[in-house]
Scaffold this motif. Structure first.
Motif, PDB file in Angstrom:
ATOM      1  N   SER A 285       0.848  -1.200   0.000  1.00  0.00           N
ATOM      2  CA  SER A 285       0.000   0.000   0.000  1.00  0.00           C
ATOM      3  C   SER A 285       0.877   1.242   0.000  1.00  0.00           C
ATOM      4  O   SER A 285       1.964   1.253   0.575  1.00  0.00           O
ATOM      5  CB  SER A 285      -0.976  -0.013   1.177  1.00  0.00           C
ATOM      6  OG  SER A 285      -0.301   0.231   2.376  1.00  0.00           O
TER       7      SER A 285
ATOM      8  N   ILE B 117       1.514   4.561   1.126  1.00  0.00           N
ATOM      9  CA  ILE B 117       1.265   5.590   2.135  1.00  0.00           C
ATOM     10  C   ILE B 117       2.587   6.291   2.454  1.00  0.00           C
ATOM     11  O   ILE B 117       3.621   5.643   2.569  1.00  0.00           O
ATOM     12  CB  ILE B 117       0.711   4.934   3.420  1.00  0.00           C
ATOM     13  CG1 ILE B 117      -0.527   4.075   3.109  1.00  0.00           C
ATOM     14  CG2 ILE B 117       0.413   5.973   4.484  1.00  0.00           C
ATOM     15  CD1 ILE B 117      -1.680   4.834   2.528  1.00  0.00           C
TER      16      ILE B 117
ATOM     17  N   GLY C  31     -13.902   9.043   2.717  1.00  0.00           N
ATOM     18  CA  GLY C  31     -12.841   8.548   1.845  1.00  0.00           C
ATOM     19  C   GLY C  31     -13.104   8.975   0.407  1.00  0.00           C
ATOM     20  O   GLY C  31     -14.245   9.255   0.035  1.00  0.00           O
TER      21      GLY C  31
ATOM     22  N   THR D 107      -5.601  10.517   2.394  1.00  0.00           N
ATOM     23  CA  THR D 107      -5.143   9.149   2.551  1.00  0.00           C
ATOM     24  C   THR D 107      -3.647   8.950   2.336  1.00  0.00           C
ATOM     25  O   THR D 107      -2.961   8.374   3.181  1.00  0.00           O
ATOM     26  CB  THR D 107      -5.888   8.246   1.543  1.00  0.00           C
ATOM     27  OG1 THR D 107      -7.277   8.504   1.656  1.00  0.00           O
ATOM     28  CG2 THR D 107      -5.578   6.793   1.794  1.00  0.00           C
ATOM     29  N   LYS D 108      -3.152   9.374   1.186  1.00  0.00           N
ATOM     30  CA  LYS D 108      -1.823   8.936   0.728  1.00  0.00           C
ATOM     31  C   LYS D 108      -0.720   9.859   1.226  1.00  0.00           C
ATOM     32  O   LYS D 108       0.169   9.452   1.953  1.00  0.00           O
ATOM     33  CB  LYS D 108      -1.802   8.893  -0.800  1.00  0.00           C
ATOM     34  CG  LYS D 108      -2.980   8.188  -1.429  1.00  0.00           C
ATOM     35  CD  LYS D 108      -2.967   6.707  -1.162  1.00  0.00           C
ATOM     36  CE  LYS D 108      -4.115   6.038  -1.919  1.00  0.00           C
ATOM     37  NZ  LYS D 108      -4.152   4.601  -1.695  1.00  0.00           N
TER      38      LYS D 108
ATOM     39  N   PRO E 290      -4.954   6.839   5.841  1.00  0.00           N
ATOM     40  CA  PRO E 290      -6.001   6.011   5.247  1.00  0.00           C
ATOM     41  C   PRO E 290      -7.093   5.654   6.248  1.00  0.00           C
ATOM     42  O   PRO E 290      -8.241   5.475   5.864  1.00  0.00           O
ATOM     43  CB  PRO E 290      -5.252   4.762   4.771  1.00  0.00           C
ATOM     44  CG  PRO E 290      -3.961   4.764   5.501  1.00  0.00           C
ATOM     45  CD  PRO E 290      -3.632   6.193   5.785  1.00  0.00           C
TER      46      PRO E 290
ATOM     47  N   ARG F  13     -10.479   8.128   6.739  1.00  0.00           N
ATOM     48  CA  ARG F  13     -11.582   8.092   5.751  1.00  0.00           C
ATOM     49  C   ARG F  13     -12.070   9.499   5.431  1.00  0.00           C
ATOM     50  O   ARG F  13     -13.125   9.947   5.892  1.00  0.00           O
ATOM     51  CB  ARG F  13     -12.764   7.222   6.225  1.00  0.00           C
ATOM     52  CG  ARG F  13     -12.429   5.838   6.714  1.00  0.00           C
ATOM     53  CD  ARG F  13     -11.474   5.081   5.821  1.00  0.00           C
ATOM     54  NE  ARG F  13     -11.954   4.921   4.457  1.00  0.00           N
ATOM     55  CZ  ARG F  13     -11.189   5.020   3.387  1.00  0.00           C
ATOM     56  NH1 ARG F  13      -9.889   5.268   3.474  1.00  0.00           N
ATOM     57  NH2 ARG F  13     -11.688   4.874   2.198  1.00  0.00           N
TER      58      ARG F  13
ATOM     59  N   TYR G 158      -4.396   1.267   6.113  1.00  0.00           N
ATOM     60  CA  TYR G 158      -5.774   1.027   5.721  1.00  0.00           C
ATOM     61  C   TYR G 158      -6.400   0.125   6.763  1.00  0.00           C
ATOM     62  O   TYR G 158      -5.752  -0.799   7.260  1.00  0.00           O
ATOM     63  CB  TYR G 158      -5.827   0.335   4.352  1.00  0.00           C
ATOM     64  CG  TYR G 158      -5.839   1.303   3.212  1.00  0.00           C
ATOM     65  CD1 TYR G 158      -7.031   1.836   2.764  1.00  0.00           C
ATOM     66  CD2 TYR G 158      -4.673   1.707   2.605  1.00  0.00           C
ATOM     67  CE1 TYR G 158      -7.060   2.739   1.730  1.00  0.00           C
ATOM     68  CE2 TYR G 158      -4.674   2.621   1.565  1.00  0.00           C
ATOM     69  CZ  TYR G 158      -5.884   3.138   1.136  1.00  0.00           C
ATOM     70  OH  TYR G 158      -5.902   4.040   0.124  1.00  0.00           O
TER      71      TYR G 158
END
Lengths: 370, 370
Positions: free
Chosen positions: A24, A26, A97, A225-226, A231, A234, B49
């Motif tokens: 993921s 992030i 989100g 989120t990123k 994340p 939301r 997440y």
């Protein structure tokens, strides 16, 4: 198999194993201290229903849009010689989100053009809402095929495109995209641009946020989120000059769809310049490091250039299933790419993390002796 | 005009005025310390997440269901002499607030029966999803009219009913409801019960949660919003023995629809017995106090009995618009009820708050000299 990266639960946490998550994407700098230090404000607000109109939160977003236009400014000012326009609350829609904003935006159209490969949620939403789908394939360098996109949008009501694109990190070339934007503006078609990863492109002026002032056809989706490494909070949002589209989406939403933590996060983190600068320094250095190191791995046939914080690779002598298993044995989770339309078991995606983790990862790959 | 209570923003916060909110029905004991003390866990999780399957969170809910069945146990054990069944992850659906669960549950049916008056979101969802609606009116005491409900469910695929009902606080009489449940169970019709306020009914065994084990037709919706004083966290859930219904709802959801704070809140607060006991002591005392004091106010024609933490009143010599304005001048927001179907400007709803606020409120009403 789960469809997304980030599933460190099935293999890791639920079995008590700590894994390094290269699946993921992030920001490894983590949640900004500027937010953590003010978490008390959110705890106080938690006892009240959020403002059902989210007026304060929307105004933090408006401030960030203004800030972004200057901070991440375009290097080609000539492109932007149209009248300055400030967005207002009616130009912003907020989501639980970015996922919610994407889903509801897609639900507004009968025929959509999608890029292949790209984030699989666009297609899932389009199928859920029973849209007709026209696919436009990336070219052999995993760049956008603008001629093909133009053909496909002619048969559609909306184009969904990411900037940069996931899983490979290509961005929209503004010169080549202009014809498409002009056409959509005239023909009342919409362009939904997912800029969830845009901050990682740095100060090169890659965002089309400023263009939303001139082009009513643009609808840009962003999130905390990123880049802001949240994340779990939301929170995402959409921006457009087309107030009717905002209204149409909001009518489909449930009341109080955003939690009270998002407001405090937006208030303190979005314009946290120390965090932003540290993040930009990190991504510029580590992107270069990872791209050059991955090119030295002999079972990787091709390393695709990226503007994001992730790298798509084409494998040789192995496949993503085998590589996934081997990495997992070493405590690392990677993202298999065979569930991206247009890709197969030869493709895999790696996140770019901090130097220590990147080094561990590269060493792990080298030691696999595939 | 806004449609719900809790809009202390338009008149209050955004203008820098602090108001006492008698319009939204939140436990005045506030967010449990047991959650606040562990907020750090949520901040750590925020960088990941959430588990896309929410396995850990679902198990906290399962534990709470077991706990509830005993803690808030039915006084009539004879009703429950069927085999114990423990719920599993496939019996639980999680939502971004109960609002999402209600909306998606309603979306599964073509023809629904609604109670009038009741929480306006049921009807809004039914209209949004283009359901045919059969309305069943409360009787003159604002109790459920079971004969009429029976007639209406025969013409519908699902009944949506609250226990206790908002805005008046009546509950489902299990003896009278049994025939309806038996009929729905046989005829494959569904009963969606909103138990958002159920904990305020205390230990009198009012919940139908245990009945979900016997009746597959029941789908019970709950939340952390009211009793645990966390409207800002946005977390609700649905429970049913019917795993197919859970699947059907989950297919309509976006990925990662619940934030990372909900898991920590559920972990620490749901079984916080000190908080629960203090809350039950408070509501029992203050409900009695408010009911008896409101009966002394001469411009109130009728005070409806309530099992909830709110009181519906019928006015005389004034109307809810006038009363709203007069109270607002004194720094108090109340809930006008004229946008509840079946009610009009003669009705208003007051929250039950702590003794100090309740006394201020009662004194304010007395001093109005209407």
């Amino acid at each position: 198999m789960l469809e997304h990266g980030g599933d460190i639960y099935t293999e890791g946490l639920l079995k008590g194993k700590k894994l390094i998550d290269f699946s993921s994407n992030i920001n490894p700098l983590g949640v900004p201290e500027s937010f953590k230090n003010h978490i008390g404000e959110a705890l106080e607000n938690m006892e009240m229903y959020p403002d059902i109109k989210y007026r304060t939160l929307k105004n933090y977003i408006i401030e960030y849009i203004e800030f972004s236009k200057n901070y991440f400014r375009s290097s080609r000012e000539s492109d932007l010689n149209f009248e300055e326009q400030k967005m207002s609350e009616e130009n912003i829609v907020l989501g639980n989100g970015a996922a919610e904003v994407i889903d509801l935006a897609v639900s507004c159209f009968k025929r959509v053009s999608l890029i292949v490969p790209s984030f699989i949620e666009y297609e899932k939403s389009a199928l859920k809402w029973k849209c007709d789908i026209n696919y436009s394939l990336l070219d052999e360098n995993m760049s956008y095929n603008y001629d093909d996109i133009f053909l496909k949008i002619k048969e559609s009501d909306a184009l969904i495109i990411a900037n940069p694109n996931n899983p490979n990190g290509t961005i929209i070339d503004k010169d080549k995209f202009k014809e498409i934007m002009d056409y959509c503006e005239k023909s009342n078609k919409k362009i939904i641009i997912d800029e969830a990863f845009i901050e990682f492109t740095g100060k090169r002026g890659c965002s089309l946020l400023k263009e939303t002032e001139k082009y009513k056809c643009l609808f840009i989706i962003k999130a905390l989120t990123k880049f802001y490494a949240m994340p779990g909070i939301r929170f995402g949002y959409g921006v457009t000059s087309d107030k009717d589209l905002i209204k149409k989406i909001e009518e489909k939403q449930n009341p109080w769809n955003v939690n009270c933590f998002a407001e405090v996060a937006a208030k303190y983190s979005l314009k946290d310049e120390e965090y932003i600068n540290n993040s930009l320094n990190w991504i510029e250095t580590e992107r270069e490091f990872m791209l050059s190191e991955l090119k030295k791995i002999d079972f990787i046939e091709k390393v695709y250039d990226t503007y994001g914080n992730f790298v798509l690779c084409k494998l040789k002598k192995t496949n993503c299933d085998e590589l996934y298993k081997l990495c997992l044995k070493q405590g690392i989770v990677i993202r298999k790419c065979d569930n991206f339309k247009g890709l197969d078991k030869n493709y895999t995606r790696f996140a770019i993390k901090n130097r220590r983790h990147n080094e561990i990862f590269i060493e792990t790959l080298k030691d696999l002796n595939l």
